[in-house]
Design a protein around this motif. Structure first.
Motif, PDB file in Angstrom:
ATOM      1  N   ALA A 180       0.831  -1.214   0.000  1.00 42.63           N
ATOM      2  CA  ALA A 180       0.000   0.000   0.000  1.00 42.63           C
ATOM      3  C   ALA A 180       0.858   1.255   0.000  1.00 42.63           C
ATOM      4  O   ALA A 180       0.625   2.182  -0.787  1.00 42.63           O
ATOM      5  CB  ALA A 180      -0.938  -0.002   1.212  1.00 42.63           C
ATOM      6  N   SER A 181       1.859   1.285   0.866  1.00 39.42           N
ATOM      7  CA  SER A 181       2.702   2.482   0.924  1.00 39.42           C
ATOM      8  C   SER A 181       3.561   2.613  -0.331  1.00 39.42           C
ATOM      9  O   SER A 181       3.796   3.724  -0.820  1.00 39.42           O
ATOM     10  CB  SER A 181       3.573   2.478   2.181  1.00 39.42           C
ATOM     11  OG  SER A 181       4.331   1.299   2.275  1.00 39.42           O
ATOM     12  N   MET A 182       4.002   1.490  -0.901  1.00 36.35           N
ATOM     13  CA  MET A 182       4.781   1.557  -2.138  1.00 36.35           C
ATOM     14  C   MET A 182       3.936   2.111  -3.286  1.00 36.35           C
ATOM     15  O   MET A 182       4.399   2.949  -4.059  1.00 36.35           O
ATOM     16  CB  MET A 182       5.307   0.168  -2.536  1.00 36.35           C
ATOM     17  CG  MET A 182       6.474  -0.297  -1.727  1.00 36.35           C
ATOM     18  SD  MET A 182       7.260  -1.797  -2.410  1.00 36.35           S
ATOM     19  CE  MET A 182       5.911  -2.861  -2.843  1.00 36.35           C
ATOM     20  N   SER A 183       2.694   1.629  -3.388  1.00 35.46           N
ATOM     21  CA  SER A 183       1.853   2.075  -4.503  1.00 35.46           C
ATOM     22  C   SER A 183       1.510   3.555  -4.395  1.00 35.46           C
ATOM     23  O   SER A 183       1.586   4.299  -5.380  1.00 35.46           O
ATOM     24  CB  SER A 183       0.587   1.220  -4.602  1.00 35.46           C
ATOM     25  OG  SER A 183      -0.204   1.335  -3.444  1.00 35.46           O
ATOM     26  N   ILE A 184       1.182   4.010  -3.208  1.00 39.68           N
ATOM     27  CA  ILE A 184       0.863   5.429  -3.028  1.00 39.68           C
ATOM     28  C   ILE A 184       2.133   6.267  -3.175  1.00 39.68           C
ATOM     29  O   ILE A 184       2.110   7.363  -3.731  1.00 39.68           O
ATOM     30  CB  ILE A 184       0.196   5.684  -1.660  1.00 39.68           C
ATOM     31  CG1 ILE A 184      -1.096   4.852  -1.523  1.00 39.68           C
ATOM     32  CG2 ILE A 184      -0.099   7.164  -1.471  1.00 39.68           C
ATOM     33  CD1 ILE A 184      -2.141   5.104  -2.576  1.00 39.68           C
ATOM     34  N   VAL A 190       2.259  12.223   2.002  1.00 38.33           N
ATOM     35  CA  VAL A 190       1.866  12.049   3.408  1.00 38.33           C
ATOM     36  C   VAL A 190       1.209  10.689   3.604  1.00 38.33           C
ATOM     37  O   VAL A 190       1.523   9.959   4.555  1.00 38.33           O
ATOM     38  CB  VAL A 190       0.936  13.197   3.868  1.00 38.33           C
ATOM     39  CG1 VAL A 190       0.323  12.902   5.228  1.00 38.33           C
ATOM     40  CG2 VAL A 190       1.700  14.518   3.883  1.00 38.33           C
ATOM     41  N   MET A 191       0.324  10.339   2.680  1.00 35.40           N
ATOM     42  CA  MET A 191      -0.368   9.056   2.797  1.00 35.40           C
ATOM     43  C   MET A 191       0.627   7.897   2.737  1.00 35.40           C
ATOM     44  O   MET A 191       0.526   6.945   3.519  1.00 35.40           O
ATOM     45  CB  MET A 191      -1.395   8.940   1.665  1.00 35.40           C
ATOM     46  CG  MET A 191      -2.384   7.830   1.856  1.00 35.40           C
ATOM     47  SD  MET A 191      -3.761   7.699   0.639  1.00 35.40           S
ATOM     48  CE  MET A 191      -3.348   8.762  -0.703  1.00 35.40           C
ATOM     49  N   ALA A 192       1.602   7.949   1.844  1.00 33.56           N
ATOM     50  CA  ALA A 192       2.591   6.874   1.730  1.00 33.56           C
ATOM     51  C   ALA A 192       3.399   6.727   3.018  1.00 33.56           C
ATOM     52  O   ALA A 192       3.646   5.612   3.487  1.00 33.56           O
ATOM     53  CB  ALA A 192       3.517   7.136   0.548  1.00 33.56           C
ATOM     54  N   LEU A 193       3.798   7.856   3.594  1.00 36.57           N
ATOM     55  CA  LEU A 193       4.573   7.812   4.839  1.00 36.57           C
ATOM     56  C   LEU A 193       3.748   7.253   5.997  1.00 36.57           C
ATOM     57  O   LEU A 193       4.231   6.421   6.775  1.00 36.57           O
ATOM     58  CB  LEU A 193       5.103   9.206   5.178  1.00 36.57           C
ATOM     59  CG  LEU A 193       6.152   9.760   4.210  1.00 36.57           C
ATOM     60  CD1 LEU A 193       6.446  11.227   4.516  1.00 36.57           C
ATOM     61  CD2 LEU A 193       7.425   8.925   4.245  1.00 36.57           C
ATOM     62  N   VAL A 194       2.498   7.701   6.102  1.00 33.81           N
ATOM     63  CA  VAL A 194       1.627   7.207   7.180  1.00 33.81           C
ATOM     64  C   VAL A 194       1.337   5.723   6.979  1.00 33.81           C
ATOM     65  O   VAL A 194       1.395   4.934   7.934  1.00 33.81           O
ATOM     66  CB  VAL A 194       0.322   8.035   7.262  1.00 33.81           C
ATOM     67  CG1 VAL A 194      -0.665   7.412   8.236  1.00 33.81           C
ATOM     68  CG2 VAL A 194       0.624   9.477   7.664  1.00 33.81           C
ATOM     69  N   LEU A 195       1.046   5.336   5.747  1.00 35.30           N
ATOM     70  CA  LEU A 195       0.784   3.911   5.478  1.00 35.30           C
ATOM     71  C   LEU A 195       2.004   3.042   5.789  1.00 35.30           C
ATOM     72  O   LEU A 195       1.864   1.959   6.351  1.00 35.30           O
ATOM     73  CB  LEU A 195       0.356   3.720   4.023  1.00 35.30           C
ATOM     74  CG  LEU A 195      -1.061   4.165   3.674  1.00 35.30           C
ATOM     75  CD1 LEU A 195      -1.275   4.130   2.159  1.00 35.30           C
ATOM     76  CD2 LEU A 195      -2.107   3.320   4.384  1.00 35.30           C
ATOM     77  N   ALA A 196       3.199   3.525   5.442  1.00 34.30           N
ATOM     78  CA  ALA A 196       4.414   2.761   5.741  1.00 34.30           C
ATOM     79  C   ALA A 196       4.556   2.567   7.245  1.00 34.30           C
ATOM     80  O   ALA A 196       4.898   1.470   7.708  1.00 34.30           O
ATOM     81  CB  ALA A 196       5.640   3.469   5.174  1.00 34.30           C
ATOM     82  N   ASP A 197       4.268   3.620   8.003  1.00 33.05           N
ATOM     83  CA  ASP A 197       4.356   3.518   9.460  1.00 33.05           C
ATOM     84  C   ASP A 197       3.314   2.533  10.002  1.00 33.05           C
ATOM     85  O   ASP A 197       3.645   1.683  10.832  1.00 33.05           O
ATOM     86  CB  ASP A 197       4.165   4.895  10.102  1.00 33.05           C
ATOM     87  CG  ASP A 197       4.293   4.830  11.610  1.00 33.05           C
ATOM     88  OD1 ASP A 197       5.369   4.414  12.101  1.00 33.05           O
ATOM     89  OD2 ASP A 197       3.305   5.159  12.311  1.00 33.05           O
ATOM     90  N   VAL A 198       2.088   2.637   9.518  1.00 33.69           N
ATOM     91  CA  VAL A 198       1.032   1.725   9.986  1.00 33.69           C
ATOM     92  C   VAL A 198       1.353   0.295   9.575  1.00 33.69           C
ATOM     93  O   VAL A 198       1.193  -0.636  10.378  1.00 33.69           O
ATOM     94  CB  VAL A 198      -0.356   2.161   9.442  1.00 33.69           C
ATOM     95  CG1 VAL A 198      -1.417   1.110   9.761  1.00 33.69           C
ATOM     96  CG2 VAL A 198      -0.760   3.515  10.009  1.00 33.69           C
TER      97      VAL A 198
END
Length: 195
Positions: free
Chosen positions: A81-85, A138-146
């Motif tokens: 998810a974080s890679m795609s975003i 921002v979404m990619a960074l937050v998703l990577a953290d989650v």
């Protein structure tokens, strides 16, 4: 515009949903959808400059599909998810960096060449591209953290994605009219004449 974004992000939606069961099937579904939508866009006569996100999607889905099948248990797939975003963010920032925001090609579908050549049009589409680029980043960074700290918190993952797409989509729908009103007021232009 909403239909455009839903259609454009369909491969990413399929990737997200189907990857819950199988990374390989999710990546392949995303790639097939991206190729089918791209072929349909070309058939409809859309120019390549308006298909930047679609082309970027095909490249990402092809790379992800190759990775998913080549390295079945790759830890990197846990961050799909974080890679795609993040890829979408890189695409958006890249188009801004070269001075051809992806939003210009998209918006040109709905306006004539005279309007597309104006500085106002270019400013509006640039601002919208920046908002999308920031949101993707921002979404990619937050998703990577989650995905790292709470990978099984599906509600949080979905919530981040919904917010990350909804905010720029609403901005995209509303900002052009707001920017036009400000521009017309600042320059003393009667909107009735400007249309």
């Amino acid at each position: 515009m909403l239909v455009y974004y839903v259609r454009t992000f369909l491969p990413w939606i399929l990737l997200a949903v189907i990857s819950g069961w199988s990374d390989q099937a999710g990546a392949l579904a995303g790639l097939v959808a991206a190729l089918a939508l791209f072929a349909d866009d070309l058939r409809r006569g859309n120019r390549l400059e308006s298909l930047v996100l679609e082309l970027s999607t095909i490249v990402f889905m092809a790379l992800l599909t190759a990775l998913a099948f080549a390295a079945l248990d790759a830890a990197l797939m846990d961050y799909g998810a974080s890679m795609s975003i993040g890829w979408l963010g890189l695409t958006a920032w890249g188009t801004l960096l070269i001075g051809r925001p992806f939003t210009q090609g998209v918006a040109r579908r709905d306006v004539d060449a005279e309007i597309a050549a104006t500085d106002l049009f270019k400013r509006i589409t640039t601002v919208i591209a920046v908002v999308w680029a920031v949101s993707f980043t921002v979404m990619a960074l937050v998703l990577a953290d989650v995905q790292h700290t709470a990978p099984h918190n599906t509600a949080l993952l979905v919530g981040v994605k919904i917010a990350g797409f909804t905010i720029p989509a609403v901005f995209t729908a509303r900002y052009p009219e707001i920017a036009q009103k400000r521009y017309f007021a600042r320059h003393g232009i009667d909107r009735g004449i400007a249309r």
